[in-house]
Design a protein around this motif. Structure first.
Motif, PDB file in Angstrom:
ATOM      1  N   GLY A   1       0.786  -1.221   0.000  1.00  0.00           N
ATOM      2  CA  GLY A   1       0.000   0.000   0.000  1.00  0.00           C
ATOM      3  C   GLY A   1       0.816   1.267   0.000  1.00  0.00           C
ATOM      4  N   THR A   2       2.138   1.139   0.171  1.00  0.00           N
ATOM      5  CA  THR A   2       2.994   2.320   0.138  1.00  0.00           C
ATOM      6  C   THR A   2       2.978   2.931  -1.267  1.00  0.00           C
ATOM      7  OG1 THR A   2       4.448   1.412   1.840  1.00  0.00           O
ATOM      8  CG2 THR A   2       5.342   3.197   0.487  1.00  0.00           C
ATOM      9  N   PRO A   3       2.712   4.224  -1.389  1.00  0.00           N
ATOM     10  CA  PRO A   3       2.675   4.865  -2.710  1.00  0.00           C
ATOM     11  C   PRO A   3       3.957   4.636  -3.505  1.00  0.00           C
ATOM     12  CG  PRO A   3       1.826   6.355  -1.040  1.00  0.00           C
ATOM     13  CD  PRO A   3       2.390   5.173  -0.302  1.00  0.00           C
ATOM     14  N   LYS A   4       3.800   4.318  -4.787  1.00  0.00           N
ATOM     15  CA  LYS A   4       4.894   4.124  -5.755  1.00  0.00           C
ATOM     16  C   LYS A   4       5.715   2.859  -5.498  1.00  0.00           C
ATOM     17  CE  LYS A   4       5.459   9.051  -6.769  1.00  0.00           C
ATOM     18  NZ  LYS A   4       6.425  10.175  -6.887  1.00  0.00           N
ATOM     19  N   ALA A   5       5.310   2.024  -4.519  1.00  0.00           N
ATOM     20  CA  ALA A   5       6.026   0.773  -4.256  1.00  0.00           C
ATOM     21  C   ALA A   5       5.691  -0.252  -5.329  1.00  0.00           C
ATOM     22  CB  ALA A   5       5.662   0.237  -2.878  1.00  0.00           C
ATOM     23  N   LEU A   6       6.647  -1.120  -5.632  1.00  0.00           N
ATOM     24  CA  LEU A   6       6.486  -2.114  -6.689  1.00  0.00           C
ATOM     25  C   LEU A   6       6.572  -3.526  -6.122  1.00  0.00           C
ATOM     26  CD1 LEU A   6       8.868  -0.501  -9.347  1.00  0.00           C
ATOM     27  CD2 LEU A   6       6.370  -0.327  -9.252  1.00  0.00           C
ATOM     28  N   PRO A   7       5.851  -4.485  -6.713  1.00  0.00           N
ATOM     29  CA  PRO A   7       5.968  -5.881  -6.281  1.00  0.00           C
ATOM     30  C   PRO A   7       7.261  -6.501  -6.804  1.00  0.00           C
ATOM     31  CG  PRO A   7       4.492  -5.728  -8.145  1.00  0.00           C
ATOM     32  CD  PRO A   7       4.851  -4.311  -7.775  1.00  0.00           C
ATOM     33  N   ILE A   8       7.672  -7.601  -6.191  1.00  0.00           N
ATOM     34  CA  ILE A   8       8.852  -8.339  -6.634  1.00  0.00           C
ATOM     35  C   ILE A   8       8.389  -9.644  -7.266  1.00  0.00           C
ATOM     36  CG2 ILE A   8      11.045  -9.380  -5.968  1.00  0.00           C
ATOM     37  CD1 ILE A   8      10.978  -6.386  -5.624  1.00  0.00           C
ATOM     38  N   PRO A   9       8.438  -9.777  -8.579  1.00  0.00           N
ATOM     39  CA  PRO A   9       7.964 -11.003  -9.243  1.00  0.00           C
ATOM     40  C   PRO A   9       8.727 -12.232  -8.738  1.00  0.00           C
ATOM     41  CG  PRO A   9       8.328  -9.254 -10.847  1.00  0.00           C
ATOM     42  CD  PRO A   9       8.900  -8.775  -9.552  1.00  0.00           C
TER      43      PRO A   9
END
Length: 332
Positions: free
Chosen positions: A259-267
């Motif tokens: 939910g942190t803004p601009k954070a990305l998942p790690i595939p």
């Protein structure tokens, strides 16, 4: 670890540069460009070289080193490493502040003598570990850097300049200084291996350093590579931080809550909720690490404040370099 900051100088400081070869000439240029410094003069064993640099930087070429030291308040020494102790003592005995090019001296015993004398006389002793002023490093001020694993590579093509000492004291010592700055001084074990190939000293070296708390660093330095590389990678429980000294930038991959803004998942990560926030820094076009180093020294003298890279810190880095060199020499 608290970060020391450069404070705006409160007055003009009369300075000098001793040793104006290839590197010392750059030092003289930075003193001439420093708004808080008045570059009074330069000295070099080669009188013609001193005259040339003096003309370029608008100061005087001195033929008497004692006279030059007497005419200023602070001295920047960029002579060969073998002369650091001798010239450093001359400056400090005259009660003048000292900026010494790295390494601080040829041996830790000589380094401690310089540090003790500076302390006894209440003088500033700063050492030219220039990577502390690299924009890739200064960009991390204010960020919690506490790595548990470090991987560093410093590779360079062969250059006879600096070949009077091993690659450990010529190149790796830059990374040792930064490593100790971020990981502390509680070293439990050192294992090092190296070989001389083009010179009589070690030209390529790998060091494995274990710190208290199960923290580990692997450092490789070479001055016989086909390409240049100066990278420092740090891993800690909440972040991966990469510093590229050559490109003067840093990258921070920080673990953050979902939910942190601009954070990305790690595939492919085992934790599907894992997210990272990526920050990349870039140096400004005119950012100059050597100018920052000289400016910081002048500011420390003007304001009577501790230098950003003090003599004792440089001595600890040199002691570690000495141990790595000892082991590398035994392995070759």
């Amino acid at each position: 670890m608290p970060r020391k900051q450069i404070i705006t100088p409160s007055r003009i400081v009369n300075t000098a540069v001793v040793g104006v070869g290839r590197l010392g000439r750059f030092h003289a240029q930075k003193h001439a460009a420093c708004p808080a410094a008045n570059l009074v003069g330069v000295f070099d064993a080669d009188g013609a070289r001193a005259e040339s640099v003096a003309k370029e930087t608008g100061c005087h070429a001195y033929t008497d080193l004692d006279k030059l030291i007497a005419d200023v308040e602070a001295v920047d020494v960029a002579v060969p490493t073998s002369l650091h102790h001798q010239v450093g003592l001359q400056v400090l005995e005259a009660k003048r502040h000292l900026l010494m090019e790295k390494p601080i001296a040829s041996s830790s015993a000589e380094a401690r003598e310089l540090v003790n004398l500076a302390n006894k006389k209440g003088l500033i002793l700063q050492v030219g570990h220039i990577e502390r002023f690299n924009p890739g490093v200064t960009a991390l001020r204010g960020i919690d850097v506490h790595p548990s694993f470090v991987e560093a590579h410093r590779l360079a093509m062969y250059n006879p300049r600096g070949a009077d000492v091993s690659v450990i004291h010529d190149l790796m010592i830059h990374d040792l200084d930064v490593l100790l700055h971020w990981m502390g001084h509680e070293i439990e074990r050192v294992d090092a291996y190296g070989v001389p190939l083009l010179t009589k000293a070690v030209d390529i070296c790998n060091a494995h350093i274990r710190f208290k708390g199960n923290k580990v660093a692997n450092l490789t330095a070479s001055r016989i590579s086909m390409k240049k590389m100066r990278k420092f990678r740090m891993f800690q429980e909440d972040a991966y931080i990469s510093v590229d000294f050559e490109k003067r930038r840093a990258e921070i991959y920080k673990r953050v809550p979902p939910g942190t803004p601009k954070a990305l998942p790690i595939p492919g990560a085992d934790d599907h909720d894992l997210r990272v926030l990526i920050k990349r820094t870039r140096a400004k076009k005119n950012e100059d690490a050597l100018q920052r180093e000289v400016d910081a020294f002048v500011a420390a003298v003007a304001n009577d404040t501790p230098p950003l890279v003090g003599g004792m810190e440089a001595t600890v880095a040199l002691e570690l370099a000495d141990e790595i060199a000892r082991q590398a020499n035994e392995s070759s």
